[in-house]
Design a protein around this motif. Structure first.
Motif, PDB file in Angstrom:
ATOM      1  N   PHE A 150     -33.278  34.783  16.501  1.00  0.00           N
ATOM      2  CA  PHE A 150     -33.167  33.488  17.164  1.00  0.00           C
ATOM      3  C   PHE A 150     -33.009  32.365  16.147  1.00  0.00           C
ATOM      4  O   PHE A 150     -32.141  31.498  16.271  1.00  0.00           O
ATOM      5  CB  PHE A 150     -34.406  33.229  18.037  1.00  0.00           C
ATOM      6  N   LEU A 151     -33.850  32.383  15.110  1.00  0.00           N
ATOM      7  CA  LEU A 151     -33.802  31.319  14.113  1.00  0.00           C
ATOM      8  C   LEU A 151     -32.512  31.357  13.297  1.00  0.00           C
ATOM      9  O   LEU A 151     -31.945  30.305  12.992  1.00  0.00           O
ATOM     10  CB  LEU A 151     -35.014  31.398  13.189  1.00  0.00           C
TER      11      LEU A 151
ATOM     12  N   ALA B 282     -29.837  29.855  15.523  1.00  0.00           N
ATOM     13  CA  ALA B 282     -29.994  28.409  15.664  1.00  0.00           C
ATOM     14  C   ALA B 282     -29.605  27.685  14.385  1.00  0.00           C
ATOM     15  O   ALA B 282     -28.940  26.646  14.428  1.00  0.00           O
ATOM     16  CB  ALA B 282     -31.436  28.077  16.035  1.00  0.00           C
ATOM     17  N   LEU B 283     -30.003  28.213  13.236  1.00  0.00           N
ATOM     18  CA  LEU B 283     -29.648  27.581  11.966  1.00  0.00           C
ATOM     19  C   LEU B 283     -28.157  27.717  11.681  1.00  0.00           C
ATOM     20  O   LEU B 283     -27.548  26.831  11.086  1.00  0.00           O
ATOM     21  CB  LEU B 283     -30.471  28.181  10.822  1.00  0.00           C
ATOM     22  N   GLY B 284     -27.569  28.814  12.113  1.00  0.00           N
ATOM     23  CA  GLY B 284     -26.129  28.996  11.941  1.00  0.00           C
ATOM     24  C   GLY B 284     -25.348  27.992  12.747  1.00  0.00           C
ATOM     25  O   GLY B 284     -24.362  27.416  12.281  1.00  0.00           O
ATOM     26  N   LYS B 285     -25.766  27.753  13.994  1.00  0.00           N
ATOM     27  CA  LYS B 285     -25.085  26.777  14.851  1.00  0.00           C
ATOM     28  C   LYS B 285     -25.257  25.365  14.311  1.00  0.00           C
ATOM     29  O   LYS B 285     -24.376  24.525  14.447  1.00  0.00           O
ATOM     30  CB  LYS B 285     -25.646  26.839  16.268  1.00  0.00           C
ATOM     31  N   ALA B 286     -26.397  25.098  13.683  1.00  0.00           N
ATOM     32  CA  ALA B 286     -26.650  23.764  13.120  1.00  0.00           C
ATOM     33  C   ALA B 286     -25.963  23.581  11.777  1.00  0.00           C
ATOM     34  O   ALA B 286     -25.948  22.484  11.237  1.00  0.00           O
ATOM     35  CB  ALA B 286     -28.150  23.550  12.974  1.00  0.00           C
ATOM     36  N   GLY B 287     -25.404  24.657  11.234  1.00  0.00           N
ATOM     37  CA  GLY B 287     -24.707  24.560   9.945  1.00  0.00           C
ATOM     38  C   GLY B 287     -25.641  24.532   8.764  1.00  0.00           C
ATOM     39  O   GLY B 287     -25.269  24.055   7.688  1.00  0.00           O
ATOM     40  N   LEU B 288     -26.860  25.008   8.922  1.00  0.00           N
ATOM     41  CA  LEU B 288     -27.830  24.960   7.835  1.00  0.00           C
ATOM     42  C   LEU B 288     -27.916  26.265   7.052  1.00  0.00           C
ATOM     43  O   LEU B 288     -28.596  26.315   6.030  1.00  0.00           O
ATOM     44  CB  LEU B 288     -29.213  24.612   8.401  1.00  0.00           C
ATOM     45  N   LEU B 289     -27.254  27.304   7.512  1.00  0.00           N
ATOM     46  CA  LEU B 289     -27.244  28.569   6.767  1.00  0.00           C
ATOM     47  C   LEU B 289     -26.026  28.599   5.869  1.00  0.00           C
ATOM     48  O   LEU B 289     -24.964  28.087   6.218  1.00  0.00           O
ATOM     49  CB  LEU B 289     -27.184  29.754   7.732  1.00  0.00           C
ATOM     50  N   PRO B 290     -26.137  29.238   4.692  1.00  0.00           N
ATOM     51  CA  PRO B 290     -24.947  29.395   3.844  1.00  0.00           C
ATOM     52  C   PRO B 290     -23.881  30.199   4.588  1.00  0.00           C
ATOM     53  O   PRO B 290     -24.178  31.008   5.463  1.00  0.00           O
ATOM     54  CB  PRO B 290     -25.463  30.183   2.631  1.00  0.00           C
ATOM     55  N   SER B 291     -22.654  30.005   4.229  1.00  0.00           N
ATOM     56  CA  SER B 291     -21.544  30.633   4.945  1.00  0.00           C
ATOM     57  C   SER B 291     -21.596  32.153   4.885  1.00  0.00           C
ATOM     58  O   SER B 291     -21.098  32.835   5.768  1.00  0.00           O
ATOM     59  CB  SER B 291     -20.210  30.151   4.393  1.00  0.00           C
ATOM     60  N   ALA B 292     -22.201  32.729   3.852  1.00  0.00           N
ATOM     61  CA  ALA B 292     -22.267  34.189   3.714  1.00  0.00           C
ATOM     62  C   ALA B 292     -23.196  34.809   4.762  1.00  0.00           C
ATOM     63  O   ALA B 292     -23.047  35.967   5.100  1.00  0.00           O
ATOM     64  CB  ALA B 292     -22.756  34.548   2.310  1.00  0.00           C
TER      65      ALA B 292
ATOM     66  N   ALA C  90     -44.559  46.844  18.105  1.00  0.00           N
ATOM     67  CA  ALA C  90     -44.447  45.634  18.915  1.00  0.00           C
ATOM     68  C   ALA C  90     -44.297  44.405  18.025  1.00  0.00           C
ATOM     69  O   ALA C  90     -43.489  43.512  18.298  1.00  0.00           O
ATOM     70  CB  ALA C  90     -45.656  45.496  19.828  1.00  0.00           C
ATOM     71  N   LYS C  91     -45.067  44.355  16.943  1.00  0.00           N
ATOM     72  CA  LYS C  91     -44.998  43.215  16.028  1.00  0.00           C
ATOM     73  C   LYS C  91     -43.649  43.181  15.328  1.00  0.00           C
ATOM     74  O   LYS C  91     -43.063  42.097  15.148  1.00  0.00           O
ATOM     75  CB  LYS C  91     -46.142  43.309  15.005  1.00  0.00           C
ATOM     76  N   ILE C  92     -43.121  44.320  14.932  1.00  0.00           N
ATOM     77  CA  ILE C  92     -41.802  44.377  14.293  1.00  0.00           C
ATOM     78  C   ILE C  92     -40.734  43.857  15.253  1.00  0.00           C
ATOM     79  O   ILE C  92     -39.864  43.074  14.876  1.00  0.00           O
ATOM     80  CB  ILE C  92     -41.479  45.816  13.832  1.00  0.00           C
ATOM     81  N   GLY C  93     -40.815  44.281  16.511  1.00  0.00           N
ATOM     82  CA  GLY C  93     -39.852  43.807  17.506  1.00  0.00           C
ATOM     83  C   GLY C  93     -39.939  42.310  17.712  1.00  0.00           C
ATOM     84  O   GLY C  93     -38.919  41.619  17.795  1.00  0.00           O
ATOM     85  N   GLU C  94     -41.154  41.795  17.768  1.00  0.00           N
ATOM     86  CA  GLU C  94     -41.354  40.359  17.949  1.00  0.00           C
ATOM     87  C   GLU C  94     -40.779  39.569  16.781  1.00  0.00           C
ATOM     88  O   GLU C  94     -40.076  38.571  16.963  1.00  0.00           O
ATOM     89  CB  GLU C  94     -42.850  40.078  18.091  1.00  0.00           C
ATOM     90  N   LEU C  95     -41.055  40.026  15.570  1.00  0.00           N
ATOM     91  CA  LEU C  95     -40.562  39.335  14.386  1.00  0.00           C
ATOM     92  C   LEU C  95     -39.042  39.419  14.271  1.00  0.00           C
ATOM     93  O   LEU C  95     -38.389  38.462  13.836  1.00  0.00           O
ATOM     94  CB  LEU C  95     -41.233  39.890  13.131  1.00  0.00           C
TER      95      LEU C  95
END
Length: 121
Positions: free
Chosen positions: A105-106, A109-119, A94-99
Motif C-alpha cells: 500500500f505504501l 501511494a508513494l509511487g503515485k505521489a512521485g516520491l519513490l525513485p524511478s527504479a 499473519a504478521k508477515i501478511g499484514e506487513l
C-alpha cells in the motif's frame, strides 16, 4: 591520552604518557582454571592475580560465574530456563501478511505521489 602528575611544586601535569595494556581475551579454559583456583582457596586473591596476571576483581567475577553455573552441570533448573520459547507459526504468518499488505500500500501511494525513485515504480 593519560598523563602522570609531574610531582612538581606547582602540581602541574607534564606530558609523560602512560602506556595502555591492550585488551586481552581469555579463553574459557583459562577462566575456568583461574576460577577453580579461587574456589579452592589455597591462595589469596592477590597471589592468584599475580600468578595469572589478572586483576583480582576479574577473578572474583569469574569465581561467581563458576559458582552460579555449577548447578547446571548436574542438570538442575537452569536447563528448563534455557528452553527455547514456543513459536506460534500462524501468528508469524499473519504478521508477515499484514506487513506485506502495508508495504504494498505504501509503495503504491508513494509511487503515485512521485516520491519513490524511478527504479522502484
Amino acid at each position: 591520552m593519560d598523563f602522570l602528575p609531574a610531582g612538581g611544586q606547582d602540581g602541574r601535569v607534564t606530558g609523560v604518557e602512560m602506556s595502555k595494556r591492550p585488551r586481552r581475551n581469555h579463553s574459557p579454559a583459562f577462566k575456568a582454571k583461574v576460577a577453580l583456583a579461587a574456589v579452592k582457596g589455597e591462595k589469596t586473591l592477590a597471589e592468584l592475580a599475580q600468578q595469572f596476571d589478572v586483576h583480582p576483581n576479574q577473578i572474583t567475577q569469574w569465581r561467581g560465574q563458576l559458582l552460579e553455573g555449577a548447578a547446571g552441570v548436574f542438570g538442575s533448573e537452569t536447563r528448563s530456563e534455557a528452553a527455547e520459547p514456543v513459536i506460534d507459526v500462524k501468528t508469524l504468518h499473519a504478521k508477515i501478511g499484514e506487513l506485506t499488505l502495508v508495504n504494498d500500500f505504501l509503495s503504491g501511494a508513494l509511487g503515485k505521489a512521485g516520491l519513490l525513485p524511478s527504479a522502484k515504480r
